[in-house]
Scaffold this active site. Structure first.
Site, short mmCIF file in Angstrom:
data_model
loop_
_atom_site.label_atom_id
_atom_site.label_comp_id
_atom_site.label_asym_id
_atom_site.label_seq_id
_atom_site.Cartn_x
_atom_site.Cartn_y
_atom_site.Cartn_z
N ASP A 1 -1.59 20.47 7.51
CA ASP A 1 -2.59 21.21 7.12
C ASP A 1 -3.61 20.20 7.91
O ASP A 1 -4.93 20.40 7.44
CB ASP A 1 -2.25 20.23 5.56
CG ASP A 1 -2.49 19.19 5.53
OD1 ASP A 1 -1.84 18.29 6.06
OD2 ASP A 1 -2.40 18.84 4.47
N SER A 2 -3.32 19.22 8.81
CA SER A 2 -4.68 19.11 9.76
C SER A 2 -5.03 19.87 10.66
O SER A 2 -5.82 19.88 11.43
CB SER A 2 -3.72 18.03 10.50
OG SER A 2 -2.66 18.32 10.88
N ASP B 1 3.66 22.45 5.56
CA ASP B 1 2.84 21.48 5.11
C ASP B 1 1.85 22.00 3.90
O ASP B 1 1.37 23.18 3.94
CB ASP B 1 1.93 20.95 5.44
CG ASP B 1 1.33 19.28 6.22
OD1 ASP B 1 2.37 18.82 4.76
OD2 ASP B 1 0.34 19.03 6.43
N LYS C 1 7.12 20.65 3.70
CA LYS C 1 6.17 18.32 3.65
C LYS C 1 5.40 18.22 3.22
O LYS C 1 4.93 19.40 1.96
CB LYS C 1 6.28 18.00 4.97
CG LYS C 1 5.37 16.08 5.07
CD LYS C 1 5.22 16.62 6.62
CE LYS C 1 3.49 16.81 6.92
NZ LYS C 1 2.68 16.10 5.82
N GLU D 1 3.05 7.28 8.02
CA GLU D 1 1.63 7.80 8.83
C GLU D 1 0.99 6.19 8.17
O GLU D 1 0.81 6.04 7.31
CB GLU D 1 1.25 9.02 8.21
CG GLU D 1 -0.21 8.31 8.83
CD GLU D 1 -1.37 9.86 8.29
OE1 GLU D 1 -0.71 11.27 8.21
OE2 GLU D 1 -2.30 10.27 9.02
O1 KIV Z 1 -1.20 17.73 8.87
C1 KIV Z 1 -0.51 16.60 9.63
O2 KIV Z 1 -0.90 17.41 10.36
C2 KIV Z 1 0.23 15.77 9.18
C3 KIV Z 1 1.29 14.51 10.18
C4 KIV Z 1 -0.65 13.69 10.47
C5 KIV Z 1 2.37 13.72 9.50
O3 KIV Z 1 0.34 15.58 8.07
#
Ligand code: KIV
Length: 268
Positions: free
Chosen positions: A48-49, A87, A117, A186
């Site tokens: 979700d980045s 995510d 995730k 993290e």
């Molecule tokens: O959203 C994402 O990219 C993440 C990673 C930083 C693990 O959760």
């Protein structure tokens, strides 16, 4: 290092036993996913980045299920054989268990992800158990939790006191017991990540968590040097695409203005 063999959840625990590090990278679109898979990235995380990396938000909070599914499906089209983790965005799994199950299932059914995730430790273990029982592989995520940025008042390192370190170990054990196939660590001191990694049989995947994790994950924009305003300490820029892209765009502007593009070779 391109492998045609599709990985499954059971491979990753074996990798840990063999001391074979697991390489994870985020991707949000088909071309990057294709490149990542071709170069030997073993798990593609559609994180979700996405919110910051692609959609221009300040944090991950505004990201929706529809946006995640849209990008996850693109990643699948780019990397048909990759192991892809979707995510789960903010508030799509904590408000209601039935919603959580339905949303997680959408990643598998509509975007052909291999797993989901979700952020959180022992408190999310009952949900992880339900998802796994329903046939949905789950990657956990503990330590610095970007979806808690509002309550935490920023992005802060986790596990700095012995009590916090022990809590993180308990979180990882709870996720393992609930059936998570791996867990992201993290923003955790390397010494604490080492203890967590030793405590569980599932692989730990670190980001800002030191070298002792069973694998590493990076945000693709950080690794490619696409962000210039802020480079997180945990990230290594392997190239500077920002510079290369700026040069290319400036050259294009100059050539169009100067009437040298298109040339003979680009004309019909
Ligand atoms: O959203 C994402 O990219 C993440 C990673 C930083 C693990 O959760």
């Amino acid at each position: 290092m391109n492998s045609d063999k599709k990985l499954s959840v059971s491979c990753f625990r074996k990798r840990k036993q063999q001391g074979d590090k697991i390489v994870v990278l985020t991707a949000y679109d088909a071309p990057m996913a294709q490149l990542a898979a071709q170069c030997g990235v073993e798990i593609i995380l559609v994180g979700d980045s996405l919110g910051m990396a692609v959609l221009g938000y300040d944090n991950t909070i505004p990201v929706t299920m529809e946006q995640m599914l849209h990008h996850c499906a693109a990643v699948r089209r780019g990397a048909p054989k990759a192991f892809i983790v979707g995510d789960m965005p903010f508030m799509t799994y904590l408000a209601d268990e039935t919603d959580a199950l339905k949303n997680a299932a959408r990643f598998l059914q509509e975007a052909q992800a291999d797993a989901v995730k979700l952020e959180g430790g022992a408190e999310t273990a009952p949900l992880v158990r339900r998802l796994v029982a329903a046939g949905i592989p789950v990657m956990g995520h503990i330590g610095l939790l970007p979806q808690h940025v509002m309550t935490a008042g920023g992005y802060r390192l986790a596990g700095k006191t012995e009590d916090d370190a022990q809590r993180l170990i308990d979180d990882a054990l709870a996720l393992e017991a609930a059936g998570a196939f791996s867990v992201v660590l993290e923003g955790i001191p390397a010494a604490v990540s080492r203890r967590i990694t030793a405590a569980v049989t599932i692989p730990t995947i670190g980001i800002g968590a030191g070298v002792h994790c069973d694998g590493q994950v990076q945000v693709v924009n950080d690794l490619l040097g696409l962000f210039t305003s802020f480079v997180p300490k945990h990230a290594k820029q392997y190239t500077n695409l920002n510079h290369a892209v700026s040069q290319a765009f400036s050259a294009y502007v100059a050539e169009v203005k100067g009437g040298t593009f298109p040339g003979e070779e680009n004309s019909f």
